[in-house]
Design a protein around this motif. Structure first.
Motif, PDB file in Angstrom:
ATOM      1  N   VAL A 251      -6.653  93.536  51.757  1.00 43.26           N
ATOM      2  CA  VAL A 251      -6.870  91.903  52.191  1.00 43.26           C
ATOM      3  C   VAL A 251      -5.877  91.047  51.146  1.00 43.26           C
ATOM      4  O   VAL A 251      -5.191  90.235  51.561  1.00 43.26           O
ATOM      5  N   TYR A 256      -4.749  92.679  57.231  1.00 47.66           N
ATOM      6  CA  TYR A 256      -5.877  92.470  57.673  1.00 47.66           C
ATOM      7  C   TYR A 256      -6.456  93.407  58.521  1.00 47.66           C
ATOM      8  O   TYR A 256      -7.618  93.843  58.717  1.00 47.66           O
ATOM      9  N   ASP A 257      -5.477  94.074  59.624  1.00 48.01           N
ATOM     10  CA  ASP A 257      -5.871  94.936  60.572  1.00 48.01           C
ATOM     11  C   ASP A 257      -6.545  96.343  59.776  1.00 48.01           C
ATOM     12  O   ASP A 257      -7.390  96.707  60.377  1.00 48.01           O
ATOM     13  N   GLU A 260      -9.924  95.380  58.436  1.00 48.46           N
ATOM     14  CA  GLU A 260     -10.819  95.386  59.416  1.00 48.46           C
ATOM     15  C   GLU A 260     -11.283  96.761  59.850  1.00 48.46           C
ATOM     16  O   GLU A 260     -12.383  96.979  60.153  1.00 48.46           O
ATOM     17  N   VAL A 283     -13.221  89.381  54.844  1.00 47.13           N
ATOM     18  CA  VAL A 283     -11.871  89.966  55.778  1.00 47.13           C
ATOM     19  C   VAL A 283     -11.777  88.833  56.827  1.00 47.13           C
ATOM     20  O   VAL A 283     -10.660  88.443  57.077  1.00 47.13           O
ATOM     21  N   GLN A 284     -12.817  88.635  57.607  1.00 48.64           N
ATOM     22  CA  GLN A 284     -12.647  87.480  58.566  1.00 48.64           C
ATOM     23  C   GLN A 284     -12.157  86.413  57.988  1.00 48.64           C
ATOM     24  O   GLN A 284     -11.228  85.613  58.854  1.00 48.64           O
ATOM     25  N   GLU A 286     -10.647  85.367  55.531  1.00 44.64           N
ATOM     26  CA  GLU A 286      -9.120  85.525  54.958  1.00 44.64           C
ATOM     27  C   GLU A 286      -8.165  85.702  56.170  1.00 44.64           C
ATOM     28  O   GLU A 286      -6.934  85.008  56.038  1.00 44.64           O
ATOM     29  N   HIS A 287      -8.400  86.357  57.310  1.00 51.24           N
ATOM     30  CA  HIS A 287      -7.690  86.717  58.143  1.00 51.24           C
ATOM     31  C   HIS A 287      -7.399  85.417  59.041  1.00 51.24           C
ATOM     32  O   HIS A 287      -6.311  85.168  59.513  1.00 51.24           O
TER      33      HIS A 287
END
Length: 360
Positions: A251, A256-257, A260, A283-284, A286-287
């Motif tokens: 992160v 990010y992928d 995830e 994660v979500q 920050e993405h």
């Protein structure tokens, strides 16, 4: 708007969650009966800087002890900081101080403070929308509230393992490997200070850090077999902890992928683990923030006609394309889409990379 309260009625994790979800801008003042006072300066839910009495001197001492900077140069750079924080990079480098080292030490101070406050559970807070840093011993940090919340809760959940491995201050820590620029900053510092063996209590006092913050990093080094601690039991690596740490690194690097994928694997194995749930939220969040930086909410996407390229899109991506009318901005498209906010933004970013979308 000002807000006052205490942590018995409004726990710190819930306060941070509220500030993050509301994308607040202002100053959060934390008062602890044992730990003193700290101030967090926030801009749209991002921690820009932190202020704490003695922060400058402690940062200068740690960088000097680890031979990463001259203490006088660090103090001179801090005293020259402009109130608004302009041109920080050039200012620190002019005094032969790496700004990245300063930020990492401030992050370390912040994580330790949040963990101690969350575990203690007592104290008070004051929130104001004033961002003035004048007259404060402040230093840059640059971290999202979601990352701060995730890391501090993870430290709290894993602290019993740390305490079992390092039960007393009389233990002697000795480095087994040489410090390297590839290692995290606190690991490098600890390895430098423990080259000839160092008592854990003296190590903590030298760094000016709380016991939980110091033992956390020593525990990580012990688990990686980069240090030996006389009398400490063998540390067994927890695979979930290991994956969470690797995911947090992904992160921070903007991958990010990949993060995830780590998140999906962890949720499938143990969805009840609070650390895993907080990691998924982090994660979500920050993405989404990174995609909004790429696709400003008020910018208006305009389609570039290319039937052949559009035929390669997935059905759910074509649904997003169907909402693009040259009038709605990014935020309106996100609201109008039947897909999740993150999925809609990822589709818009993909269209832009394919040359099918222009922003105006």
């Amino acid at each position: 708007m000002a807000l006052h309260g205490d942590f018995s009625s409004f726990p710190l994790p819930e306060l941070l969650q509220w500030l993050d979800s509301s994308r607040k801008t202002g100053t959060l003042q934390l008062l602890s009966w044992e730990g003193g006072e700290r101030k967090l300066f926030l801009l749209s839910g991002q921690v820009l800087a932190m202020a704490h009495e003695g922060l400058w001197g402690r940062t200068a001492r740690v960088l000097s002890l680890s031979r990463l900077a001259d203490a006088a140069g660090v103090m001179a750079a801090f005293k020259a900081l402009p109130p608004g924080g302009e041109e920080l990079e050039s200012l620190f480098r002019a005094h032969k101080v790496d700004p990245k080292h300063v930020r990492e030490l401030v992050r370390e101070e912040l994580f330790g403070s949040m963990v101690d406050q969350t575990r203690g559970g007592h104290g008070a807070f004051h929130w104001t929308e004033d961002l003035d840093r004048g007259g404060e011993e402040w230093a840059p940090c640059e971290m999202s509230l979601r990352e701060l919340l995730f890391e501090s809760l993870r430290w709290v959940d894993e602290q019993p393992d740390v305490d079992r491995a390092l039960p007393g201050d009389a233990l002697t820590v000795r480095a087994r490997v040489q410090p390297s620029p590839r290692q995290p900053l606190m690991h490098r510092i600890l390895l430098t200070l423990c080259a000839g063996g160092q008592n854990l209590g003296r190590l903590r006092l030298s760094l000016g850090m709380s016991r939980s913050a110091t033992t956390r990093r020593v525990f990580e080094l012990l688990r990686a077999r980069h240090v030996e601690v006389e009398g400490a039991p063998e540390v067994v690596v927890d695979p979930v902890t290991d994956m969470l740490e690797k995911g947090a690194v992904l992160v921070r690097e903007g991958q990010y992928d990949a993060a995830e994928l780590v998140c999906s694997s962890l949720l499938a194995s143990d969805p009840a683990d609070r650390r895993v749930r907080e990691f998924a939220r982090m994660v979500q969040s920050e993405h989404v923030a990174a995609l909004y930086a790429e696709l400003p909410p008020l910018s208006v996407p305009v389609l570039v006609p290319d039937p052949e390229a559009q035929s390669l899109l997935k059905p759910e991506e074509r649904q997003v394309v169907g909402n693009i009318n040259g009038t709605w901005d990014v935020s309106t498209l996100v609201l109008a889409s039947s897909a999740r906010e993150l999925d809609t933004l990822k589709t818009l970013a993909k269209l832009a990379r394919m040359g099918l979308l222009q922003l105006r």
